[in-house]
Motif scaffolding. Sequence first.
Motif, PDB file in Angstrom:
ATOM      1  N   ARG A 160       0.834  -1.205   0.000  1.00  0.00           N
ATOM      2  CA  ARG A 160       0.000   0.000   0.000  1.00  0.00           C
ATOM      3  C   ARG A 160       0.870   1.256   0.000  1.00  0.00           C
ATOM      4  O   ARG A 160       0.549   2.254  -0.661  1.00  0.00           O
ATOM      5  CB  ARG A 160      -0.937  -0.017   1.204  1.00  0.00           C
ATOM      6  N   GLU A 198      -8.614  -8.256  -1.468  1.00  0.00           N
ATOM      7  CA  GLU A 198      -9.261  -7.000  -1.109  1.00  0.00           C
ATOM      8  C   GLU A 198      -8.402  -5.810  -1.527  1.00  0.00           C
ATOM      9  O   GLU A 198      -8.929  -4.798  -2.020  1.00  0.00           O
ATOM     10  CB  GLU A 198      -9.517  -6.971   0.400  1.00  0.00           C
ATOM     11  N   ASP A 201      -8.717  -5.207  -5.208  1.00  0.00           N
ATOM     12  CA  ASP A 201     -10.005  -4.559  -5.506  1.00  0.00           C
ATOM     13  C   ASP A 201      -9.937  -3.066  -5.196  1.00  0.00           C
ATOM     14  O   ASP A 201     -10.514  -2.242  -5.923  1.00  0.00           O
ATOM     15  CB  ASP A 201     -11.120  -5.213  -4.688  1.00  0.00           C
ATOM     16  N   GLU A 202      -9.231  -2.699  -4.129  1.00  0.00           N
ATOM     17  CA  GLU A 202      -9.093  -1.284  -3.752  1.00  0.00           C
ATOM     18  C   GLU A 202      -8.388  -0.480  -4.835  1.00  0.00           C
ATOM     19  O   GLU A 202      -8.772   0.655  -5.132  1.00  0.00           O
ATOM     20  CB  GLU A 202      -8.289  -1.164  -2.454  1.00  0.00           C
TER      21      GLU A 202
END
Length: 458
Positions: A160, A198, A201-202
Amino acid sequence: MRAYRAKMVESIRLPDREEREAALDAAGHNVFNLDSDAVYVDLLTDSGTGTMSDAQWAAMMQGDEAYAGSGSFTDLEAAASDVLGFDRIVPAHQGRGAENVLYGSLVEPGDVVPNNTHFDTTRAHVVEQGGEPVDCPVEGALDPGASGDFLGNFDVERARAVVDEVGADRVPAVVVTLTNNSAAGQPVSVANVRAVREFCDEIGATFVLDACRFAENAHFVREREPEFADSTVAAVAREQLSYADACIVSAKKDGLANVGGFVGIRDAPAFDDLFERAKQRAILYEGFTTYGGMAGRDLAAVAVGLREAVTDAYITDRVEQVRWLGERLDEAGVPVVRPVGGHAVYVDAGAMCPHLRSEEFPGQAVVCDLYREGGVRGVELGEFAFPGADRPDLVRLAIPRRTYARDHLEHVVETAAAVADHADDLPGYEVVSEPPMAELRHFSADLRPLAPSPGSEE
């Protein structure tokens, strides 16, 4: 207890020490350059070096060698669907061919591709397409002294931070390698794969699983992740693969074949374009979309091998053999990475040779002496194979599937123990010549010892 018996044997011999020393010198102290008949126990790789079953050989005799519309391809499609849950596949001659097909269809210049830890050819294919491979291992993954059930996991928070720095539009794909070959073959949990799903997908990225060792990973999940304690390996494998948009499979690992591979792409409208791009690229580089560089007989063998790989008898025997070698090496005083992975034992060459700096390739020193001492071929996975990557200096002893017996592995233990006994005297090495792409130098570079080799007359 072994779950198979031999139906065919191959004669091997241990060359005498003088022969081994001459062969190593002629190979430029790079064991990739050794002839196989000069090796007694070959643990260079578990890729394509295993023994196929009688069912696989029987299937090969019925292989459909049609250029287009091969029935053997249909069998492989069915196996990929049943075992992995991917109904759409693009065949390739092996895993790196599949990497070329997929990453050549996904990655563009300037892109960034996070991975739990890129292995050599994966990193090279991303670089070849103009992308930047970024490793996102969890804490402890690259520490030979660390412990944990799933040190192969992908660090989502680290990835991230990468996305925050470069922007999501520059991250077309996120890759997770099962098991994490560059991190001592450590497994990845299903919970971690769900978290990566997840994350993808973000940021709108394609989620790719490098599933070359999907069955071995599933075995560890069943052992260590409580949710799956009562599941079959087959069920775990399907569950773990279900979260990916695409997968890469080298059939030379958990396909239990000597050649072959494929790309799997999720059967959903969002991936129709990727599937078409991959097929067209495969036609250019691999072959028509129903053979992909494989003979029909090879397609047939892989179809059977995929199904065999998720049987409990096979996978338990496989992982336990690797674990046995790791435990015996540890008992013999050879520093190994624990817990032991599913396909290989990783020796901590940095701990074995503390007198050598990383740039003197302590892993290569151990690799050369394993061969010199007992005709055992392993591979360095440290500064030589991954220049500048800040990884531990490891030696991988990868065990071919269904090939070696207990006495062969006992010879490996005796050889490694002998190397450990005089490790303080091992010389470092330097590169004499290497290819232009640093990511691939360990396959063909020539080296020389920084001091006379033990036993030499220099």
